[in-house]
Design a protein around this motif. Structure first.
Motif, PDB file in Angstrom:
ATOM      1  N   ALA A  78       0.811  -1.218   0.000  1.00 31.59           N
ATOM      2  CA  ALA A  78       0.000   0.000   0.000  1.00 31.59           C
ATOM      3  C   ALA A  78       0.842   1.264   0.000  1.00 31.59           C
ATOM      4  O   ALA A  78       0.567   2.204  -0.766  1.00 31.59           O
ATOM      5  CB  ALA A  78      -0.933  -0.009   1.222  1.00 31.59           C
ATOM      6  N   VAL A  79       1.859   1.317   0.843  1.00 33.15           N
ATOM      7  CA  VAL A  79       2.631   2.555   0.987  1.00 33.15           C
ATOM      8  C   VAL A  79       3.333   2.949  -0.318  1.00 33.15           C
ATOM      9  O   VAL A  79       3.228   4.103  -0.762  1.00 33.15           O
ATOM     10  CB  VAL A  79       3.626   2.437   2.155  1.00 33.15           C
ATOM     11  N   PRO A  80       4.076   2.036  -0.991  1.00 33.29           N
ATOM     12  CA  PRO A  80       4.688   2.440  -2.268  1.00 33.29           C
ATOM     13  C   PRO A  80       3.655   2.856  -3.313  1.00 33.29           C
ATOM     14  O   PRO A  80       3.896   3.769  -4.099  1.00 33.29           O
ATOM     15  CB  PRO A  80       5.446   1.180  -2.716  1.00 33.29           C
ATOM     16  N   ALA A  81       2.488   2.172  -3.300  1.00 30.45           N
ATOM     17  CA  ALA A  81       1.459   2.511  -4.282  1.00 30.45           C
ATOM     18  C   ALA A  81       0.903   3.911  -4.026  1.00 30.45           C
ATOM     19  O   ALA A  81       0.697   4.701  -4.960  1.00 30.45           O
ATOM     20  CB  ALA A  81       0.335   1.482  -4.239  1.00 30.45           C
ATOM     21  N   ILE A  82       0.659   4.253  -2.757  1.00 32.98           N
ATOM     22  CA  ILE A  82       0.129   5.579  -2.434  1.00 32.98           C
ATOM     23  C   ILE A  82       1.164   6.652  -2.757  1.00 32.98           C
ATOM     24  O   ILE A  82       0.830   7.719  -3.297  1.00 32.98           O
ATOM     25  CB  ILE A  82      -0.279   5.637  -0.946  1.00 32.98           C
ATOM     26  N   TRP A  83       2.436   6.376  -2.438  1.00 33.42           N
ATOM     27  CA  TRP A  83       3.482   7.342  -2.799  1.00 33.42           C
ATOM     28  C   TRP A  83       3.523   7.546  -4.313  1.00 33.42           C
ATOM     29  O   TRP A  83       3.618   8.679  -4.799  1.00 33.42           O
ATOM     30  CB  TRP A  83       4.855   6.854  -2.325  1.00 33.42           C
ATOM     31  N   ALA A 106      13.723   0.732   1.784  1.00 31.95           N
ATOM     32  CA  ALA A 106      14.971   1.458   1.532  1.00 31.95           C
ATOM     33  C   ALA A 106      15.859   0.676   0.567  1.00 31.95           C
ATOM     34  O   ALA A 106      16.415   1.234  -0.388  1.00 31.95           O
ATOM     35  CB  ALA A 106      15.705   1.726   2.837  1.00 31.95           C
ATOM     36  N   ALA A 107      15.974  -0.638   0.805  1.00 29.04           N
ATOM     37  CA  ALA A 107      16.798  -1.474  -0.072  1.00 29.04           C
ATOM     38  C   ALA A 107      16.193  -1.562  -1.467  1.00 29.04           C
ATOM     39  O   ALA A 107      16.907  -1.478  -2.479  1.00 29.04           O
ATOM     40  CB  ALA A 107      16.955  -2.864   0.538  1.00 29.04           C
ATOM     41  N   GLY A 108      14.870  -1.729  -1.530  1.00 28.45           N
ATOM     42  CA  GLY A 108      14.207  -1.816  -2.834  1.00 28.45           C
ATOM     43  C   GLY A 108      14.314  -0.533  -3.621  1.00 28.45           C
ATOM     44  O   GLY A 108      14.514  -0.549  -4.840  1.00 28.45           O
ATOM     45  N   SER A 109      14.195   0.604  -2.931  1.00 23.51           N
ATOM     46  CA  SER A 109      14.318   1.905  -3.597  1.00 23.51           C
ATOM     47  C   SER A 109      15.717   2.097  -4.167  1.00 23.51           C
ATOM     48  O   SER A 109      15.876   2.565  -5.299  1.00 23.51           O
ATOM     49  CB  SER A 109      13.986   3.020  -2.606  1.00 23.51           C
ATOM     50  N   GLN A 110      16.724   1.721  -3.398  1.00 19.79           N
ATOM     51  CA  GLN A 110      18.096   1.862  -3.864  1.00 19.79           C
ATOM     52  C   GLN A 110      18.367   0.945  -5.051  1.00 19.79           C
ATOM     53  O   GLN A 110      19.034   1.334  -6.021  1.00 19.79           O
ATOM     54  CB  GLN A 110      19.076   1.557  -2.736  1.00 19.79           C
ATOM     55  N   TRP A 162       9.341   8.991   3.200  1.00 16.98           N
ATOM     56  CA  TRP A 162       8.293   8.070   3.646  1.00 16.98           C
ATOM     57  C   TRP A 162       8.902   6.880   4.390  1.00 16.98           C
ATOM     58  O   TRP A 162       8.335   6.412   5.374  1.00 16.98           O
ATOM     59  CB  TRP A 162       7.480   7.594   2.440  1.00 16.98           C
ATOM     60  N   VAL A 163      10.044   6.405   3.901  1.00 20.15           N
ATOM     61  CA  VAL A 163      10.735   5.308   4.581  1.00 20.15           C
ATOM     62  C   VAL A 163      11.131   5.741   5.986  1.00 20.15           C
ATOM     63  O   VAL A 163      10.966   4.976   6.959  1.00 20.15           O
ATOM     64  CB  VAL A 163      11.972   4.872   3.773  1.00 20.15           C
ATOM     65  N   GLY A 164      11.656   6.946   6.103  1.00 21.78           N
ATOM     66  CA  GLY A 164      12.027   7.453   7.419  1.00 21.78           C
ATOM     67  C   GLY A 164      10.832   7.568   8.346  1.00 21.78           C
ATOM     68  O   GLY A 164      10.924   7.255   9.544  1.00 21.78           O
ATOM     69  N   ALA A 165       9.687   8.012   7.805  1.00 20.52           N
ATOM     70  CA  ALA A 165       8.472   8.117   8.614  1.00 20.52           C
ATOM     71  C   ALA A 165       8.030   6.740   9.100  1.00 20.52           C
ATOM     72  O   ALA A 165       7.584   6.585  10.250  1.00 20.52           O
ATOM     73  CB  ALA A 165       7.362   8.773   7.793  1.00 20.52           C
ATOM     74  N   ALA A 166       8.149   5.721   8.242  1.00 21.58           N
ATOM     75  CA  ALA A 166       7.784   4.362   8.646  1.00 21.58           C
ATOM     76  C   ALA A 166       8.714   3.851   9.745  1.00 21.58           C
ATOM     77  O   ALA A 166       8.272   3.195  10.701  1.00 21.58           O
ATOM     78  CB  ALA A 166       7.834   3.423   7.439  1.00 21.58           C
TER      79      ALA A 166
END
Length: 283
Positions: free
Chosen positions: A20-25, A215-219, A253-257
């Protein structure tokens, strides 16, 4: 049985949150026009990108209305227009409108997209607002009757990336439904749990794990996209700068999580210490 239901609900909630979170972002920052413009607007302040984009825009100006006798005199004016385009007062507004027109072009719904045979099959920027700005300046300088086209496309991607955009457009709106499902699962876990602090602890640990995973997936995604070169300098500059801006935005968003997870873990420990359990009955 209650403990089992609670555990399953926590797992389901964490899994739904992971999607959900990546999709909303993605929906807020890429699929929606305002988010896309806010994310890509800083690219227009990069000096090298500005120059290449201005050169590409000015190079599309139709010089058919210019008499042959004046063609040699107008060429230096065109070159000067490419160099001074970004300094014109109307440039920021033209760049923002370029992003909005390009977004509509890239994220148009299939049923609303034009079915023309020459419709773009790859990611493109519609630089018509920049061309209009340059044409107006050129016409003012030379006094020649020049007309700007309604659409001027500059390729900044490959067909494969266009397919990724289409998949993202289909996936992103699902994030809100997934988030609601995650909320229901976590609520069910709390209601079913015998010790609710364990649910808070599990959700907090899950949030921390997801933060690391995102974080790993984004990188990984950033490295994969940046590592591919199209051979088009303008395309690669736009792609690399946009991916860097997107990665930076998602890291927030990752930091907020991660912070949310740490707060929940701390709250669970405090709740456990404050309520040590039932005392043994006295005889």
């Amino acid at each position: 049985m209650r403990t089992f239901i609670s555990a399953i609900a926590v797992v389901v909630g964490v899994l739904l949150s992971a999607l959900a979170v990546p999709a909303i972002w993605l929906d807020r920052n890429v699929v929606q026009a305002d988010g896309f413009v806010a994310l890509a607007a800083p690219l227009g302040r990069d000096a090298e990108f500005q120059q290449r984009l201005a050169t590409a825009a000015v190079g599309t100006i139709d010089a058919g209305a210019i008499p042959d006798a004046l063609a040699g005199l107008v060429t230096p004016v065109l070159e000067a227009a490419a160099g001074s385009l970004t300094a014109l007062p109307g440039y920021p507004a033209a760049w923002e409108e370029t992003l909005r027109k390009s977004h509509r072009l890239s994220f148009a719904a299939p049923e609303s997209a034009p079915a023309a045979p020459d419709s773009p099959s790859s990611l493109t920027l519609d630089v018509a607002p920049l061309v209009a700005l340059a044409t107006e300046e050129l016409a003012h300088t030379t006094g020649l009757p020049l007309t700007a086209p309604e659409q001027t496309l500059v390729n900044v991607g490959e067909p494969e990336q266009r397919q990724m955009v289409e998949r993202a457009s289909a996936y992103a709106p699902l994030g809100y439904s997934l988030a609601i499902g995650a909320g229901i699962a976590f609520a069910l876990a709390l209601v079913s749990a015998r010790r609710r602090w364990t649910v808070v602890l599990a959700v907090g640990l899950g949030a921390l794990a997801l933060a690391g995973l995102w974080a790993a997936g984004s990188q990984f995604a950033r490295d994969a996209v940046v590592g591919t070169a199209s051979g088009n300098g303008l395309s690669d500059m736009f792609k690399n700068a946009f991916v860097a801006a997107a990665s930076s935005s998602f890291q927030f968003w990752v930091g907020a999580a991660a912070i949310t997870g740490a707060v929940l873990v701390t709250a669970a420990v405090v709740i456990r210490i404050a309520s040590p359990g039932r005392r043994a009955p006295t005889r």
